[in-house]
Write an enzyme that holds these catalytic residues in place. Structure first.
Site, PDB file in Angstrom:
ATOM      1  N   HIS A 112       0.828  -1.313   0.000  1.00 17.33           N
ATOM      2  CA  HIS A 112       0.275  -0.125  -0.182  1.00 17.33           C
ATOM      3  C   HIS A 112       0.780   1.348  -0.185  1.00 17.33           C
ATOM      4  O   HIS A 112       0.673   2.473  -0.653  1.00 17.33           O
ATOM      5  CB  HIS A 112      -0.682   0.133   1.288  1.00 17.33           C
ATOM      6  CG  HIS A 112      -1.901  -0.935   0.639  1.00 17.33           C
ATOM      7  ND1 HIS A 112      -3.134  -0.556   1.376  1.00 17.33           N
ATOM      8  CD2 HIS A 112      -2.713  -1.953   0.317  1.00 17.33           C
ATOM      9  CE1 HIS A 112      -4.807  -1.674   1.060  1.00 17.33           C
ATOM     10  NE2 HIS A 112      -3.511  -2.386   0.582  1.00 17.33           N
TER      11      HIS A 112
ATOM     12  N   VAL B  52       1.459   4.431  -3.756  1.00 20.90           N
ATOM     13  CA  VAL B  52       0.777   5.984  -3.701  1.00 20.90           C
ATOM     14  C   VAL B  52       2.259   6.030  -3.332  1.00 20.90           C
ATOM     15  O   VAL B  52       2.390   6.321  -3.042  1.00 20.90           O
ATOM     16  CB  VAL B  52       0.450   5.268  -2.258  1.00 20.90           C
ATOM     17  CG1 VAL B  52      -0.706   7.030  -2.263  1.00 20.90           C
ATOM     18  CG2 VAL B  52      -1.456   4.281  -2.496  1.00 20.90           C
TER      19      VAL B  52
ATOM     20  N   PRO C  28      -6.155  -0.337  -5.789  1.00 21.96           N
ATOM     21  CA  PRO C  28      -6.866  -1.376  -6.880  1.00 21.96           C
ATOM     22  C   PRO C  28      -8.108  -1.842  -6.022  1.00 21.96           C
ATOM     23  O   PRO C  28      -7.656  -2.121  -4.555  1.00 21.96           O
ATOM     24  CB  PRO C  28      -6.450  -2.022  -7.812  1.00 21.96           C
ATOM     25  CG  PRO C  28      -4.908  -2.017  -7.231  1.00 21.96           C
ATOM     26  CD  PRO C  28      -4.086  -1.276  -6.150  1.00 21.96           C
TER      27      PRO C  28
END
Length: 235
Positions: free
Chosen positions: A11, A15, A108
């Site tokens: 994660h 990003v 996603p």
């Protein structure tokens, strides 16, 4: 906890790159990634990274970034649970800011179609094979990854269960086509899943390769960013 640390790394890297931005708490100047939809009430392991950072700072203050600690912790947690091992590239620096909006848009969602997932991974330099490897646990018998005909909500569950043996996730072998945008297209992951299922050694090797590639997503280097003293806040 091993799977949770791996998920944190995933994660973070998806990003704005592997920059430790996910580890930042909200400040008066930005709302961070921890409260974004993909992380809120589900991302965990921040205290483990904090504890590692504290120990590292005692030995060599201001040298090892939180982004590198997260990358190493992900690798070591997998290896300690008898998963694949790989060489972690080092030298990442930490972001000084974070973006909740970027996290909501960059990770996603479970409702993503197969084509959308493949496109999202490819935009980060990862192939369909990398996606399958990162989304599955080590093959055993016929289990690897669960796919559906219109979406792949398994991706985050699979990552969470990557190391643990608490959940077996199986792919129906007859699923070789997927309906996307009202047109039938060949399922690009079918042969990959079959290969991993039949050859566990391939999975371990390709998973390690995919993790190295994921760690290469837009790192901050040189004079960019900083080496945070506390992973939860900018210096």
């Amino acid at each position: 906890m091993g799977a949770s640390l791996l998920r944190l790394f995933f994660h973070d890297c998806f990003v704005n790159g592997c920059d430790g931005s996910l580890l930042l708490d909200d400040t008066s100047s930005f709302k961070g990634e921890k409260s974004a939809a993909p992380n809120l009430n589900s991302a965990r392991g921040f205290n483990v990274i904090d504890a590692i950072k504290d120990k590292v700072e005692e030995v060599c203050p201001g040298v090892v970034s939180c982004a590198d600690i997260l990358a190493i912790a992900s690798r070591d947690s997998v290896a300690l649970l008898d998963g694949p091992n790989w060489n972690v590239k080092l030298g990442r620096r930490d972001s000084k800011t974070a973006s909740q909006t970027a996290a909501n848009n960059g990770i996603p969602p479970p409702s993503s179609s197969l084509s959308s997932l493949i496109s999202r991974f490819q935009s980060n330099g990862l192939s369909a094979k990398d996606m399958v490897a990162l989304s599955g646990k080590e093959p055993a018998q016929e289990q690897v990854v669960k796919a559906t005909t219109t979406s792949l909500p398994w991706i985050f569950r699979a990552l969470r269960n990557l190391i643990t043996n608490t959940t077996r996730i199986s792919l129906p072998r007859e699923v070789s086509y997927i309906l996307i945008n009202n047109s039938l297209m060949v399922d690009q992951t079918d042969s990959i899943v079959r290969s991993f299922s039949n050859n566990p050694g391939y999975f371990r090797s390709d998973f390690a390769t995919a993790m190295i590639k994921m760690g290469d997503i837009s790192p901050l280097t040189g004079s960019q960013g900083e080496i945070r003293k506390n992973c939860r806040k900018p210096n």
